[in-house]
Design a protein around this motif. Structure first.
Motif, PDB file in Angstrom:
ATOM      1  N   ALA A 105       3.451  -0.127 -12.879  1.00 34.17           N
ATOM      2  CA  ALA A 105       3.037  -0.641 -14.187  1.00 34.17           C
ATOM      3  C   ALA A 105       1.585  -0.274 -14.497  1.00 34.17           C
ATOM      4  CB  ALA A 105       3.236  -2.155 -14.242  1.00 34.17           C
ATOM      5  N   ALA A 106       0.727  -0.361 -13.493  1.00 37.66           N
ATOM      6  CA  ALA A 106      -0.697  -0.036 -13.704  1.00 37.66           C
ATOM      7  C   ALA A 106      -0.867   1.460 -13.999  1.00 37.66           C
ATOM      8  CB  ALA A 106      -1.520  -0.453 -12.488  1.00 37.66           C
ATOM      9  N   GLU A 107      -0.165   2.279 -13.223  1.00 37.04           N
ATOM     10  CA  GLU A 107      -0.236   3.731 -13.439  1.00 37.04           C
ATOM     11  C   GLU A 107       0.313   4.070 -14.829  1.00 37.04           C
ATOM     12  OE1 GLU A 107      -1.193   5.740 -10.417  1.00 37.04           O
ATOM     13  OE2 GLU A 107      -1.552   7.349 -11.845  1.00 37.04           O
ATOM     14  N   ALA A 108       1.374   3.359 -15.251  1.00 35.86           N
ATOM     15  CA  ALA A 108       1.948   3.598 -16.586  1.00 35.86           C
ATOM     16  C   ALA A 108       0.978   3.181 -17.690  1.00 35.86           C
ATOM     17  CB  ALA A 108       3.270   2.843 -16.737  1.00 35.86           C
ATOM     18  N   THR A 109       0.000   2.363 -17.328  1.00 36.96           N
ATOM     19  CA  THR A 109      -1.019   1.959 -18.297  1.00 36.96           C
ATOM     20  C   THR A 109      -2.176   2.953 -18.304  1.00 36.96           C
ATOM     21  OG1 THR A 109      -0.335  -0.301 -17.776  1.00 36.96           O
ATOM     22  CG2 THR A 109      -2.329  -0.083 -19.083  1.00 36.96           C
ATOM     23  N   GLY A 110      -2.155   3.881 -17.339  1.00 39.98           N
ATOM     24  CA  GLY A 110      -3.102   4.994 -17.403  1.00 39.98           C
ATOM     25  C   GLY A 110      -4.243   4.972 -16.408  1.00 39.98           C
ATOM     26  N   VAL A 111      -4.081   4.265 -15.288  1.00 43.87           N
ATOM     27  CA  VAL A 111      -5.157   4.278 -14.284  1.00 43.87           C
ATOM     28  C   VAL A 111      -4.645   4.791 -12.939  1.00 43.87           C
ATOM     29  CG1 VAL A 111      -6.349   2.347 -15.405  1.00 43.87           C
ATOM     30  CG2 VAL A 111      -4.802   1.892 -13.468  1.00 43.87           C
ATOM     31  N   ARG A 112      -5.572   5.246 -12.100  1.00 44.19           N
ATOM     32  CA  ARG A 112      -5.230   5.718 -10.754  1.00 44.19           C
ATOM     33  C   ARG A 112      -4.925   4.500  -9.867  1.00 44.19           C
ATOM     34  NH1 ARG A 112      -9.549   9.639  -8.620  1.00 44.19           N
ATOM     35  NH2 ARG A 112      -8.402  11.133  -9.916  1.00 44.19           N
ATOM     36  N   THR A 113      -3.892   4.623  -9.054  1.00 43.72           N
ATOM     37  CA  THR A 113      -3.490   3.495  -8.216  1.00 43.72           C
ATOM     38  C   THR A 113      -3.266   3.930  -6.774  1.00 43.72           C
ATOM     39  OG1 THR A 113      -1.130   3.839  -8.613  1.00 43.72           O
ATOM     40  CG2 THR A 113      -2.288   2.393 -10.155  1.00 43.72           C
ATOM     41  N   VAL A 144      -6.515   0.336  -9.571  1.00 45.95           N
ATOM     42  CA  VAL A 144      -5.670  -0.806  -9.186  1.00 45.95           C
ATOM     43  C   VAL A 144      -5.034  -0.510  -7.827  1.00 45.95           C
ATOM     44  CG1 VAL A 144      -3.610  -2.173  -9.734  1.00 45.95           C
ATOM     45  CG2 VAL A 144      -5.189  -1.517 -11.572  1.00 45.95           C
ATOM     46  N   ILE A 145      -5.186  -1.462  -6.916  1.00 42.51           N
ATOM     47  CA  ILE A 145      -4.558  -1.379  -5.596  1.00 42.51           C
ATOM     48  C   ILE A 145      -3.656  -2.603  -5.466  1.00 42.51           C
ATOM     49  CG2 ILE A 145      -4.956  -1.454  -3.091  1.00 42.51           C
ATOM     50  CD1 ILE A 145      -7.827  -0.345  -3.738  1.00 42.51           C
ATOM     51  N   ALA A 146      -2.419  -2.405  -5.064  1.00 38.66           N
ATOM     52  CA  ALA A 146      -1.537  -3.545  -4.818  1.00 38.66           C
ATOM     53  C   ALA A 146      -0.887  -3.336  -3.468  1.00 38.66           C
ATOM     54  CB  ALA A 146      -0.471  -3.652  -5.905  1.00 38.66           C
ATOM     55  N   ALA A 147      -0.866  -4.348  -2.633  1.00 39.66           N
ATOM     56  CA  ALA A 147      -0.281  -4.164  -1.307  1.00 39.66           C
ATOM     57  C   ALA A 147       0.136  -5.489  -0.695  1.00 39.66           C
ATOM     58  CB  ALA A 147      -1.268  -3.453  -0.392  1.00 39.66           C
ATOM     59  N   TYR A 148       0.985  -5.352   0.285  1.00 40.51           N
ATOM     60  CA  TYR A 148       1.521  -6.486   1.033  1.00 40.51           C
ATOM     61  C   TYR A 148       1.417  -6.126   2.508  1.00 40.51           C
ATOM     62  CZ  TYR A 148       4.873 -10.101   2.425  1.00 40.51           C
ATOM     63  OH  TYR A 148       5.480 -11.186   2.985  1.00 40.51           O
ATOM     64  N   PRO A 149       0.997  -7.059   3.359  1.00 38.41           N
ATOM     65  CA  PRO A 149       0.746  -6.672   4.756  1.00 38.41           C
ATOM     66  C   PRO A 149       2.008  -6.465   5.579  1.00 38.41           C
ATOM     67  CG  PRO A 149       0.327  -9.020   4.425  1.00 38.41           C
ATOM     68  CD  PRO A 149       0.631  -8.446   3.067  1.00 38.41           C
ATOM     69  N   ILE A 150       2.006  -5.416   6.396  1.00 33.84           N
ATOM     70  CA  ILE A 150       3.070  -5.206   7.387  1.00 33.84           C
ATOM     71  C   ILE A 150       2.475  -4.396   8.529  1.00 33.84           C
ATOM     72  CG2 ILE A 150       3.941  -3.180   6.103  1.00 33.84           C
ATOM     73  CD1 ILE A 150       6.742  -3.859   7.318  1.00 33.84           C
ATOM     74  N   THR A 151       2.723  -4.812   9.747  1.00 24.92           N
ATOM     75  CA  THR A 151       2.307  -4.048  10.915  1.00 24.92           C
ATOM     76  C   THR A 151       3.024  -2.700  10.896  1.00 24.92           C
ATOM     77  OG1 THR A 151       2.065  -6.084  12.177  1.00 24.92           O
ATOM     78  CG2 THR A 151       2.315  -4.049  13.462  1.00 24.92           C
ATOM     79  N   PRO A 201       1.709   9.609 -10.990  1.00 26.32           N
ATOM     80  CA  PRO A 201       1.238  10.190  -9.719  1.00 26.32           C
ATOM     81  C   PRO A 201       0.601   9.170  -8.776  1.00 26.32           C
ATOM     82  CG  PRO A 201      -0.321  10.673 -11.478  1.00 26.32           C
ATOM     83  CD  PRO A 201       0.805   9.892 -12.109  1.00 26.32           C
ATOM     84  N   ILE A 202       1.391   8.210  -8.333  1.00 26.74           N
ATOM     85  CA  ILE A 202       0.913   7.182  -7.399  1.00 26.74           C
ATOM     86  C   ILE A 202       0.735   7.807  -6.015  1.00 26.74           C
ATOM     87  CG2 ILE A 202       1.585   5.017  -6.270  1.00 26.74           C
ATOM     88  CD1 ILE A 202       3.389   4.608  -8.874  1.00 26.74           C
ATOM     89  N   VAL A 203      -0.264   7.364  -5.267  1.00 23.88           N
ATOM     90  CA  VAL A 203      -0.427   7.816  -3.886  1.00 23.88           C
ATOM     91  C   VAL A 203      -0.288   6.613  -2.951  1.00 23.88           C
ATOM     92  CG1 VAL A 203      -2.041   8.782  -2.198  1.00 23.88           C
ATOM     93  CG2 VAL A 203      -1.791   9.854  -4.457  1.00 23.88           C
ATOM     94  N   MET A 204       0.452   6.823  -1.869  1.00 24.66           N
ATOM     95  CA  MET A 204       0.737   5.735  -0.924  1.00 24.66           C
ATOM     96  C   MET A 204       0.656   6.260   0.499  1.00 24.66           C
ATOM     97  SD  MET A 204       4.138   3.339  -0.616  1.00 24.66           S
ATOM     98  CE  MET A 204       5.356   4.617  -0.887  1.00 24.66           C
ATOM     99  N   SER A 205      -0.073   5.548   1.342  1.00 24.51           N
ATOM    100  CA  SER A 205      -0.041   5.859   2.770  1.00 24.51           C
ATOM    101  C   SER A 205       1.077   5.044   3.400  1.00 24.51           C
ATOM    102  CB  SER A 205      -1.377   5.494   3.425  1.00 24.51           C
ATOM    103  OG  SER A 205      -2.420   6.263   2.857  1.00 24.51           O
ATOM    104  N   VAL A 206       1.907   5.700   4.187  1.00 19.68           N
ATOM    105  CA  VAL A 206       2.992   4.994   4.880  1.00 19.68           C
ATOM    106  C   VAL A 206       2.790   5.172   6.380  1.00 19.68           C
ATOM    107  CG1 VAL A 206       5.473   4.768   5.227  1.00 19.68           C
ATOM    108  CG2 VAL A 206       4.592   5.448   2.983  1.00 19.68           C
TER     109      VAL A 206
END
Lengths: 403, 310
Positions: A76-84, A32-39, A109-114
């Motif tokens: 929520a997705a990670e709490a359901t047991g999938v990599r996000t 599951v990938i969830a994101a919102y655009p920002i420059t 263990p969520i991973v996020m690029s900032v």
């Protein structure tokens, strides 16, 4: 760009840092990938959407209505047991501040690029670390990268560290706005096959939402229970330092590239004075070290990668022989100094009485030139032998205030 | 179709929870869980429900539940559902239970986003018409004239209870063209159960707005919950409706019992002056004119004449 979009995996291609991060995410197989655009994060999620549209990425992609929801969705997705996976910048990370606190105690263990960008005011889109550094106490691990290749490699490493059953903490990977995100570099686009060998599928070991095995994730708790949760989260953050080093070594064995774990050193062994940098300024600082060495100055460099966990023990050992130490920051804690300067002073208090200087430069995305870095070294060298009283915070290149 | 008598004996929201006597919210959750059954995952925000059902080390749900934040009900339910889908468990129902504050106010952005994306979740708002968990502060769905702790009584125009009318959340959701939007009242359990079953069976975004009287916050006797829920409908103050795939139906023509009959049972309205009651009567009349016009406009679509399909 069009060529790169159809690039065959496992080859070198000229791509942006955002593309490299997106590639790293793709080959990590998030469900599951969830994101919102920002420059300047936008290209990361654009490329992921392209990979999805082309059938190269197999995931649920949630194009949500805010960063607050992006982080909440992956929680929520990670709490359901999938990599996000998710990615953001600046104001987006500030808006995520509230849900950031959720995942560390919950072992997610969520991973996020900032993509590190100035947080208003004034509004700016260029590099500053005042978006990620204020998130220091949320329980997220924080690593800063220097170039596009590292932005890709760190995504794979991040999952390995974050998902380690002894760690189970989320990790954010800071990459400088434009200098990494939009700069086109030659990058080894790791093949799916190679990535799969390094990063096994995610299997949650503790709590996850499943009607076959009903349990509560989250919940409310009275004072009788919360302090133990804090203690346990703190313990995992302390443990993470070891796995960060180990994962980087294993990455090196697999791909032939390592980054030194929590920090990398450059010409430090026989140095009298050293500077610690993080992010892209490091590339400039290496050149300056070489130039000053050519002039007979015994200077060295530490490229700090991991801000959380902060490598206090290793830093004590690595700086034990130094006579003066400078710490560069691209963010300021108003009234005190740079966040990594504060951390370094705290870490070294027990082991050294050398002067430790803080340098603030390049805020709001201003260029940090070789002359700026040279001035930092000169000031640090000038403090040698003068004891702790020579410490202090120096603003470099502030118009009308400092050179 | 299930009637109240046909409801399973088995509960998935168990007794022993710590809700106040006469809590409408707890009744909404219990009935909903009876219909949804074991193959369900629950999300709840910071709310009365969380505190009376999931305060560690106690848990009132027999199914898995998640709590993240106040304003994240719709997005977290969506995230759970997307993950379950990836795990091949698309048959699991994901339900979010949130109060009116978590829905109409702070949760509106995520709710609208999830509705627009037609996320495959059931969202149940138990509307007790104020922030009850924090101690009866006014919300967007608090009715006109109602006393709350942030609309207290005093000698000025600011001291006459809430000066604004209730936000019509179901109408906002209808504007998203989702598969199912319905209202229900604890006073009409058969209608509520029918809607729950319909909502359970449908795919895509489903929204149920259930009037859930709160005896504590409404300053009413704890044995009047169901009576109040009935009277709210019969006075025309609360409309029973459902909008299924774009077709709006008004489910019950009320008796239009005088609104004073409803108001007088509740301490939160006892200060109301005649002009305020007249304003409520006018509001009810205009609401019904509007709802009828809407139902007519959004009624069953006439079959398109053959000539026009060419």
């Amino acid at each position: 760009m069009i060529e790169a979009r159809t690039a065959t995996a496992g080859e070198r291609h000229m791509v942006t840092g955002d593309y490299a991060a997106a590639w790293g995410a793709m080959v990590s197989r998030p469900q599951v990938i969830a994101a919102y655009p920002i420059t300047p994060q936008t290209m990361i999620i654009e490329h992921l959407a392209e990979f999805l549209a082309a059938g190269k990425l197999d995931a649920e992609m949630m194009r949500v209505e805010s960063e607050h929801s992006a982080m909440s969705a992956v929680v929520a997705a990670e709490a359901t047991g999938v990599r996000t996976y998710t990615a953001t910048s600046s104001q987006g990370l500030a808006l995520m501040h509230e849900p950031l606190f959720i995942s560390p105690p919950m072992h997610l263990p969520i991973v996020m690029s900032v993509v590190n960008r100035t947080v208003a005011s004034p509004l700016g889109i260029w590099v500053e670390h005042n978006d990620t550094m204020p998130q220091r106490d949320t329980g997220w691990m924080q690593v800063y990268v220097e170039d596009a290749q590292e932005a890709l490699d760190m995504v794979l490493q991040a999952y390995r560290v974050a998902e380690n059953p002894s760690v189970e903490l989320p990790m954010m990977i800071g990459m400088d706005a434009f200098l990494v995100s939009h700069t086109i570099e030659s990058v080894d686009l790791i093949s799916q096959e190679a990535a799969d060998k390094f990063l096994p599928p995610f299997k949650p070991v503790h709590a996850y939402l499943d009607p076959e095995r009903p349990l509560v994730v989250g919940a409310a708790a009275p004072p009788e229970y919360i302090q133990e949760v804090r203690w346990e989260t703190d313990l995992r953050m302390r443990r993470a330092a070891e796995f960060l080093e180990e994962t980087d070594r294993e990455f090196g064995r697999t791909f032939g590239r390592t980054y030194g774990g929590a920090f990398e050193t450059y010409r430090l062994e026989d140095a009298d004075a050293a500077l610690m940098t993080l992010g892209t300024v490091t590339s400039t600082a290496r050149e300056v070290v070489d130039r000053l060495r050519g002039q007979g100055e015994r200077v060295g460099l530490i490229k700090l990668r991991s801000f959380r966990p902060f490598p206090a023990d290793r830093l004590q050992d690595a700086t034990a022989h130094l006579k003066a130490f400078g710490v560069y920051d691209r963010a300021v804690s108003y009234g005190v100094g740079g966040p990594s300067y504060i951390e370094a002073r705290n870490a070294l208090y027990d082991t050294t009485t050398m002067p430790i200087l803080g340098f603030l430069a390049g805020l709001g995305g201003r260029d940090v030139t070789p002359q700026d870095v040279e001035l930092m070294f000169k000031k640090t060298l000038g403090a040698v032998g003068r004891g702790r009283r020579a410490s202090g915070v120096h603003w470099i290149g502030t118009r009308g205030v400092s050179p | 179709m299930t009637t109240v008598k046909d409801l399973p004996q088995e509960d998935y929201f168990l007794s022993g929870h710590t809700a106040c006597p006469g809590c409408g919210g707890a009744m909404v959750v219990r009935e909903t869980m009876k219909v949804l059954g074991a193959n369900t995952v629950v999300y709840m925000p910071a709310s009365c429900l969380l505190i009376f059902s999931d305060m560690y080390p106690y848990n009132a749900f027999k199914v898995p539940s998640l709590q993240v934040l106040f304003e994240t009900s719709a997005i977290c339910a969506s995230g759970i559902k997307r993950a379950l889908k990836r795990q091949g468990k698309d048959d699991v129902t994901v339900v979010a239970f949130a109060g009116d504050g978590g829905t109409a106010d702070i949760g509106m952005q995520a709710l609208s986003g999830a509705a627009e994306r037609n996320e495959d979740i059931l969202y149940v708002c138990y509307d007790n018409e104020a922030y009850m968990n924090t101690g009866i502060q006014r919300s967007g769905t608090t009715p006109f004239g109602a006393w709350t702790t942030t609309t207290p009584l005093g000698g000025t125009s600011e001291g006459r209870g809430k000066n604004e009318f209730k936000k019509d959340v179901p109408r906002i959701l209808m504007a998203h063209d989702v598969p199912y939007v319905a209202t229900a009242s604890l006073g009409f359990p058969a209608d509520f159960l029918r809607k729950l079953e319909k909502a359970k069976a449908k795919k895509g975004f489903r929204y149920l707005h259930v009037l859930a009287p709160c005896p504590v916050g409404w300053r009413a006797e704890s044995d009047t919950t169901v009576d109040l829920a009935k009277l709210a409908v019969e006075t025309g103050i609360f409309t029973l409706m459902e909008c299924e795939d774009g077709v709006l139906t008004l489910n019950r023509e009320p008796r239009f019992t005088p609104v004073r009959e409803y108001l007088k049972l509740q301490g939160r309205f006892k200060h109301l002056k005649d002009d305020q009651i007249a304003a409520i009567e006018t509001w009810v009349k205009e609401k019904w004119e509007r709802d009828r016009a809407l139902a007519k406009a959004l009624g069953p679509k006439p079959k398109v004449p053959v000539a026009m399909t060419k």
